[in-house]
Write a protein that holds these residues in place. Structure first.
Motif, PDB file in Angstrom:
ATOM      1  N   GLU A 279      -4.970  41.794 -24.558  1.00 26.43           N
ATOM      2  CA  GLU A 279      -5.629  40.493 -24.508  1.00 26.43           C
ATOM      3  C   GLU A 279      -5.233  39.746 -23.246  1.00 26.43           C
ATOM      4  O   GLU A 279      -4.048  39.624 -22.930  1.00 26.43           O
ATOM      5  N   ALA A 280      -6.245  39.226 -22.555  1.00 28.60           N
ATOM      6  CA  ALA A 280      -5.996  38.500 -21.310  1.00 28.60           C
ATOM      7  C   ALA A 280      -5.130  37.272 -21.560  1.00 28.60           C
ATOM      8  O   ALA A 280      -4.235  36.958 -20.762  1.00 28.60           O
ATOM      9  N   SER A 281      -5.363  36.555 -22.648  1.00 25.66           N
ATOM     10  CA  SER A 281      -4.602  35.335 -22.915  1.00 25.66           C
ATOM     11  C   SER A 281      -3.116  35.626 -23.096  1.00 25.66           C
ATOM     12  O   SER A 281      -2.256  34.854 -22.651  1.00 25.66           O
ATOM     13  N   THR A 282      -2.805  36.759 -23.742  1.00 26.98           N
ATOM     14  CA  THR A 282      -1.405  37.140 -23.921  1.00 26.98           C
ATOM     15  C   THR A 282      -0.733  37.424 -22.590  1.00 26.98           C
ATOM     16  O   THR A 282       0.404  37.004 -22.330  1.00 26.98           O
ATOM     17  N   VAL A 283      -1.447  38.143 -21.717  1.00 25.44           N
ATOM     18  CA  VAL A 283      -0.904  38.471 -20.401  1.00 25.44           C
ATOM     19  C   VAL A 283      -0.751  37.209 -19.556  1.00 25.44           C
ATOM     20  O   VAL A 283       0.274  37.006 -18.885  1.00 25.44           O
ATOM     21  N   LEU A 284      -1.753  36.327 -19.582  1.00 26.96           N
ATOM     22  CA  LEU A 284      -1.694  35.108 -18.782  1.00 26.96           C
ATOM     23  C   LEU A 284      -0.590  34.166 -19.258  1.00 26.96           C
ATOM     24  O   LEU A 284       0.061  33.503 -18.444  1.00 26.96           O
ATOM     25  N   GLU A 285      -0.390  34.108 -20.560  1.00 28.43           N
ATOM     26  CA  GLU A 285       0.698  33.274 -21.089  1.00 28.43           C
ATOM     27  C   GLU A 285       2.046  33.750 -20.558  1.00 28.43           C
ATOM     28  O   GLU A 285       2.911  32.947 -20.190  1.00 28.43           O
ATOM     29  N   TRP A 286       2.223  35.077 -20.524  1.00 30.12           N
ATOM     30  CA  TRP A 286       3.464  35.638 -19.976  1.00 30.12           C
ATOM     31  C   TRP A 286       3.582  35.336 -18.493  1.00 30.12           C
ATOM     32  O   TRP A 286       4.644  34.898 -18.019  1.00 30.12           O
ATOM     33  N   LEU A 287       2.504  35.531 -17.736  1.00 32.37           N
ATOM     34  CA  LEU A 287       2.548  35.295 -16.293  1.00 32.37           C
ATOM     35  C   LEU A 287       2.853  33.832 -15.976  1.00 32.37           C
ATOM     36  O   LEU A 287       3.602  33.536 -15.036  1.00 32.37           O
ATOM     37  N   GLU A 288       2.279  32.920 -16.735  1.00 32.76           N
ATOM     38  CA  GLU A 288       2.512  31.502 -16.483  1.00 32.76           C
ATOM     39  C   GLU A 288       3.973  31.120 -16.733  1.00 32.76           C
ATOM     40  O   GLU A 288       4.491  30.169 -16.141  1.00 32.76           O
ATOM     41  N   SER A 289       4.651  31.881 -17.592  1.00 32.41           N
ATOM     42  CA  SER A 289       6.047  31.574 -17.913  1.00 32.41           C
ATOM     43  C   SER A 289       7.018  32.011 -16.818  1.00 32.41           C
ATOM     44  O   SER A 289       8.196  31.658 -16.865  1.00 32.41           O
ATOM     45  N   LEU A 290       6.547  32.772 -15.825  1.00 29.68           N
ATOM     46  CA  LEU A 290       7.409  33.275 -14.761  1.00 29.68           C
ATOM     47  C   LEU A 290       7.536  32.223 -13.663  1.00 29.68           C
ATOM     48  O   LEU A 290       6.646  32.078 -12.821  1.00 29.68           O
ATOM     49  N   ASN A 291       8.624  31.506 -13.651  1.00 29.42           N
ATOM     50  CA  ASN A 291       8.757  30.332 -12.788  1.00 29.42           C
ATOM     51  C   ASN A 291       8.819  30.654 -11.305  1.00 29.42           C
ATOM     52  O   ASN A 291       8.473  29.803 -10.476  1.00 29.42           O
ATOM     53  N   SER A 292       9.279  31.849 -10.933  1.00 27.86           N
ATOM     54  CA  SER A 292       9.413  32.201  -9.511  1.00 27.86           C
ATOM     55  C   SER A 292       8.219  32.996  -8.984  1.00 27.86           C
ATOM     56  O   SER A 292       8.207  33.395  -7.816  1.00 27.86           O
ATOM     57  N   LEU A 293       7.232  33.218  -9.818  1.00 27.55           N
ATOM     58  CA  LEU A 293       6.100  34.074  -9.442  1.00 27.55           C
ATOM     59  C   LEU A 293       5.313  33.473  -8.284  1.00 27.55           C
ATOM     60  O   LEU A 293       4.956  32.294  -8.308  1.00 27.55           O
ATOM     61  N   SER A 294       5.050  34.302  -7.267  1.00 24.05           N
ATOM     62  CA  SER A 294       4.241  33.860  -6.133  1.00 24.05           C
ATOM     63  C   SER A 294       3.039  34.764  -5.889  1.00 24.05           C
ATOM     64  O   SER A 294       2.082  34.351  -5.237  1.00 24.05           O
TER      65      SER A 294
END
Length: 561
Positions: free
Chosen positions: A311-326
């Protein structure tokens, strides 16, 4: 009588091997400072599985570490048969014995899954040569084997044994890089490891095929069971919880789905993660019976079930939680399809990322992301790249004002005008897109008809006009593989004139007003590369008069997909 190559004393061979080692490090931008940091690492406080912030890695490193090579460049070199010391060690056992006395030569572990090779004998032996030094591990498919089926069978048998040999050494691994044939042969990441992973900063799982097959005839998934079901090969047990402090993660959809579904703590606790690439997750239905009936017209339809849906929403929720992600990237990933009128349970904001890439993605899968994610913020320097994405013009974004937009190698099924009509960014790059032509340039050169009220454009106040891509002020075109430029000088000239109606180009210093302007519609920069029209000196002079920057040639493009 020994052969000449076995007659050289080890001291002489040692000098030769050292020169080969230095030469290869120079070619890979592995300078002495880099080697020193690779082989002498501050692991932080004892018992801290996270390691130390001071230890950099080959792929990332600190901003001032100019000796750090790009990870995929290194992987490409490791793929070569001539890679030192492995190519030299194959000459004879005596040479390998001399090489084995220098642990620094073996800090990059190269394991190729050769067809017919089952036991990881070389893997264990080469691991022992590096002693206790930090290592980068590369497990690679056999490029000399043209048959993917044989490669997959070989990897099914070889990978579990290699991983079992590697587990006791994970505490000194900096990089885990797997380039295999199929994602079912990739190892599943463990729950626990014997001594933690204090140095691990990069995990890369890349494959050539990401198909997960649903057998319609027998109603079951064709998962590889060699790794999953054999208790000898399951990387679990007592020890330290697997929680690497990664900076870079390239993960296949199968491993990602498993980690998220099982709520693995390592996937949730990635505070230092800067770059994520999710690749190859394409469940498909196959049926021998249907194929026999339908013959050449047989197609493998998409398959979705609770056992394989991502599910895209599950993946996006995880990605949004990554504070250092660029940086984040999606490649050939199928998401669970929801009805078009389904409202997202929440929206995920990614305006702060530097780079977002979609490659080999279908329109419906990009739409699953676009329907509940927000990209770009006005004047925020974000780049979004689309490479070989099908039917891209069907995708509609909630807000689409990413600063830099790059469209690469799109087929003629993409209506560029329709897709760009929703974009409100500044810099546009179009490279090798099949449907690109003068028609798009002409469309971008004129304001929308409904703003003209029937009057000619020349009679209107230029400031009140609304153009397609209204904020665009830079355009780059790159067509290296085309037989000729798919656009004309006349269309480019019309584009500059049309969007610059309110500019007096004869006024001295006109460009000072637009040189640093962050919005359009006036163009101040055009870059052209690959196949270009034949510009006369008069043409060149005209464009240089009407633009702040006009570049023809390939020097402005450093790399492309």
């Amino acid at each position: 009588m020994p052969s000449p190559i076995q007659s050289l004393p080890p001291e002489i061979l040692g000098i030769i091997f050292e020169e080969l080692h230095i030469s290869q490090n120079q070619d890979l931008d592995l300078g002495k400072a880099r080697l020193a940091s690779l082989n002498n690492v501050d692991t932080g406080e004892s018992g801290d599985d996270g390691g130390s912030d001071s230890s950099s890695n080959i792929s990332g490193g600190s901003e001032d570490d100019e000796t750090t090579p790009e990870l995929h460049k290194l992987a490409s070199a490791v793929h070569e048969r001539s890679f030192f010391p492995y190519s030299v060690a194959l000459v004879c056992p005596y040479w390998e014995e001399v090489l084995s006395a220098v642990p620094e030569y073996w800090t990059i572990l190269r394991v190729v899954c050769k067809v017919g090779w089952i036991e990881p004998i070389g893997c264990r032996r080469h691991l022992s040569y590096s002693r206790d030094l930090p290592i980068a591990v590369f497990m690679l498919r056999d490029l000399s084997c043209p048959d993917d089926i044989w490669s997959q069978v070989t990897e099914d048998m070889a990978v579990p044994g290699c991983m079992k040999a590697l587990v006791p050494h994970l505490h000194r691994c900096r990089i885990l890089y797997f380039d295999l044939t199929c994602n079912t042969t990739l190892p599943l990441l463990p729950h626990h490891v014997p001594d933690g992973t204090p140095l691990l900063r990069s995990i890369v799982f890349t494959v050539q095929s990401g198909l997960l097959q649903w057998d319609e005839d027998n109603c079951k998934h064709r998962f590889s069971t060699l790794l999953d079901d054999d208790p000898e090969n399951i990387l679990e047990g007592p020890g330290v919880e697997f929680k690497p402090r990664l900076k870079k993660l390239e993960i296949d959809g199968r491993n990602l789905r498993r980690a998220l579904a099982e709520e693995r703590s390592w996937i949730r606790d990635l505070e230092d993660l800067e770059e994520v690439r999710i690749a190859f997750y394409q469940p498909a239905s196959v049926s021998a019976k249907r194929k026999e009936v339908e013959g050449t017209s047989y197609q493998t339809p998409r398959h979705e079930c609770d056992d394989c849906a991502l599910e895209a929403s599950t993946v996006l929720e995880w990605l949004e939680s990554l504070n250092s992600l660029s940086q984040m990237s999606f490649r050939a990933v199928n998401f669970k399809q929801l009805p078009r009128d389904t409202l997202p349970r929440m929206f995920y904001d990614f305006w702060h990322l530097d780079n977002v890439t979609f490659s080999q993605m279908n329109a419906e899968d990009i739409q699953e992301i676009a329907r509940c994610a927000v990209f770009g913020r006005y004047l925020e320097d974000q780049t979004m790249i689309f490479w070989r994405c099908s039917r891209l013009s069907e995708v509609r974004f909630r807000r689409f004002n990413v600063y830099n937009l790059q469209l690469w190698s799109l087929d003629d099924d993409v209506d560029l005008a329709r897709f760009l009509d929703q974009w409100d960014g500044q810099c546009l790059l179009i490279g090798e897109c099949a449907s690109f032509s003068d028609a798009l340039l002409e469309l971008l050169s004129a304001p929308y008809d409904h703003y003209s009220d029937g009057a000619s454009v020349d009679e209107e106040d230029a400031d009140s006009m609304s153009y397609p891509c209204p904020s665009m002020n830079e355009l780059s075109l790159f067509f290296p593989d085309s037989t000729s430029a798919p656009y004309s000088i006349a269309a480019l000239r019309k584009l500059v004139e049309g969007r610059g109606k309110g500019v007096n180009y004869d006024e001295e210093g006109w460009f000072e007003q637009f040189e640093h302007q962050e919005w359009g519609p006036v163009l101040h920069t055009i870059r052209l590369g690959g196949k270009t029209p034949d510009f006369t000196e008069e043409d060149q002079a005209w464009f240089k008069k009407h633009l702040v920057k006009f570049v023809v040639g390939d020097e402005w493009i450093s790399s492309y997909p």
